[in-house]
Design a protein around this motif. Structure first.
Motif, PDB file in Angstrom:
ATOM      1  N   SER A  99      40.881  44.439  33.513  1.00  0.00           N
ATOM      2  CA  SER A  99      41.377  43.979  34.809  1.00  0.00           C
ATOM      3  C   SER A  99      41.992  42.595  34.676  1.00  0.00           C
ATOM      4  O   SER A  99      41.714  41.858  33.727  1.00  0.00           O
ATOM      5  CB  SER A  99      40.241  43.930  35.842  1.00  0.00           C
TER       6      SER A  99
ATOM      7  N   ARG B 293      44.921  34.638  46.299  1.00  0.00           N
ATOM      8  CA  ARG B 293      44.758  35.933  46.952  1.00  0.00           C
ATOM      9  C   ARG B 293      46.040  36.374  47.653  1.00  0.00           C
ATOM     10  O   ARG B 293      46.149  36.335  48.868  1.00  0.00           O
ATOM     11  CB  ARG B 293      43.608  35.879  47.959  1.00  0.00           C
ATOM     12  N   GLY B 294      47.034  36.719  46.859  1.00  0.00           N
ATOM     13  CA  GLY B 294      48.213  37.373  47.402  1.00  0.00           C
ATOM     14  C   GLY B 294      49.256  36.496  48.054  1.00  0.00           C
ATOM     15  O   GLY B 294      50.309  36.988  48.450  1.00  0.00           O
TER      16      GLY B 294
ATOM     17  N   GLU C 146      55.692  38.603  40.529  1.00  0.00           N
ATOM     18  CA  GLU C 146      55.197  39.916  40.107  1.00  0.00           C
ATOM     19  C   GLU C 146      54.683  39.839  38.679  1.00  0.00           C
ATOM     20  O   GLU C 146      55.375  39.354  37.776  1.00  0.00           O
ATOM     21  CB  GLU C 146      56.306  40.958  40.218  1.00  0.00           C
TER      22      GLU C 146
ATOM     23  N   ASN D 185      45.217  48.275  38.556  1.00  0.00           N
ATOM     24  CA  ASN D 185      46.315  47.601  39.246  1.00  0.00           C
ATOM     25  C   ASN D 185      47.232  46.937  38.220  1.00  0.00           C
ATOM     26  O   ASN D 185      47.214  45.721  38.048  1.00  0.00           O
ATOM     27  CB  ASN D 185      45.754  46.559  40.222  1.00  0.00           C
TER      28      ASN D 185
ATOM     29  N   ALA E  71      50.623  43.357  39.778  1.00  0.00           N
ATOM     30  CA  ALA E  71      50.086  42.505  40.840  1.00  0.00           C
ATOM     31  C   ALA E  71      51.226  41.695  41.437  1.00  0.00           C
ATOM     32  O   ALA E  71      52.039  41.118  40.714  1.00  0.00           O
ATOM     33  CB  ALA E  71      49.007  41.575  40.289  1.00  0.00           C
ATOM     34  N   SER E  72      51.294  41.657  42.769  1.00  0.00           N
ATOM     35  CA  SER E  72      52.382  40.960  43.456  1.00  0.00           C
ATOM     36  C   SER E  72      51.814  39.855  44.341  1.00  0.00           C
ATOM     37  O   SER E  72      50.851  40.070  45.083  1.00  0.00           O
ATOM     38  CB  SER E  72      53.189  41.948  44.301  1.00  0.00           C
TER      39      SER E  72
END
Length: 293
Positions: free
Chosen positions: A73, A79-80, A159, A167, A170-171
């Protein structure tokens, strides 16, 4: 008759003494049973304790073969979303994002892509190249950079393409708020000594003082003053919005004063932009006054 009666009574007394109380006999029998250990019940009780002990022992242990491997992972320190806030034109701002690997297998960062005008990235360690392999708990940091080029909100994405199991892509959303380009306050325009029936033209000059950043103008308008003032002003400009005022560029917006009544006249000139250099959400206001004779 007396002899017969005596024999009957003697028999009844003998019967009473010999037989005893039925209830007492039953209680005595029950008591004897209660004091005896029933082998079946005792064995069952022991079995219950034995099974309970075995269960407790099995619950506190596990078969290592049944525990699966930790999936590969990517752990990201944000967080995004990365928000840069307001950044003045000609400068830049950066945000450090840490990427950390997790899992029994190595994680490979295959690509890092940035989209959006004014956004870019660089690894903190300039010697890092892609693809990059990270072992469990190993990390790498990169600088996400925002260098604004125009006076409006900028949006972009970061990205990350990896070999993570669940996942792999991740973006992260990137946002830069309106740029604080430096703007001149439009001048106050005063029309004094204008005779009724005549007219005079003056202009508001709106200047973008920044030499690198263009300013987006959302609206240009003119409105009358308070009701107790006359307002014989006419906006002599016709513009289509939105439009941009380039770096170091100035625009003129003519206002015509053609009074029909003697006295004080008042009006308001407004320019609404995307700049946050002003406290009123990028709004610049200019007053128009005139004294008609």
């Amino acid at each position: 008759m007396a002899t017969t009666y005596l024999k009957v009574m003697t028999a009844l007394v003998a019967l009473s003494v010999g037989c005893g109380s039925p209830a007492a006999d039953q209680n005595e029998a029950d008591g004897d049973l209660g004091n005896k250990a029933d082998p079946d019940v005792s064995d069952h009780y022991d079995d219950l304790h034995h099974n309970r002990d075995n269960n407790e022992s099995s619950n506190n242990s596990y078969d290592e073969d049944e525990v699966g491997a930790r999936e590969t992972s990517l752990i990201v320190s944000v967080r995004g979303l990365v928000e840069f806030g307001s950044v003045e034109g000609g400068t830049d701002a950066l945000h450090v994002v840490e990427l950390k690997a997790f899992g029994d297998e190595a994680l490979i960062i295959e690509a890092v892509d940035v989209a959006g005008e004014g956004f870019s990235f660089e690894f903190v360690d300039a010697e890092v190249v892609l693809p990059l392999q990270l072992e469990d708990a190993e990390s790498v940091a990169l600088n996400v950079i925002f260098a604004p080029t125009h006076s409006r909100e900028a949006n972009g994405t970061l990205e990350l393409k990896t070999t993570a199991v669940r996942n792999p892509v991740a973006s992260i959303r990137l946002v830069g708020n309106e740029i604080c380009g430096r703007l001149d306050q439009p001048a106050q325009t005063a029309f004094d000594g204008v005779a009724v029936g005549s007219e005079r033209t003056e202009s508001f000059v709106f200047t973008n003082c920044h030499d690198l950043v263009e300013i987006e103008v959302l609206d240009v308008s003119f409105r009358p003053g308070p009701a107790h003032f006359h307002s014989d002003f006419v906006a002599a400009f016709d513009v289509e919005v939105p439009f941009f005022v380039g770096p170091s560029e100035s625009l003129s917006f003519p206002i015509v004063f053609a009074p029909t009544q003697v006295g004080q006249h008042y009006g308001q000139f407004d320019i609404v932009t995307t700049s946050q250099v002003r406290p009123n959400d990028g709004r610049f206001a200019g007053r128009v006054t005139g004294m008609a004779e």
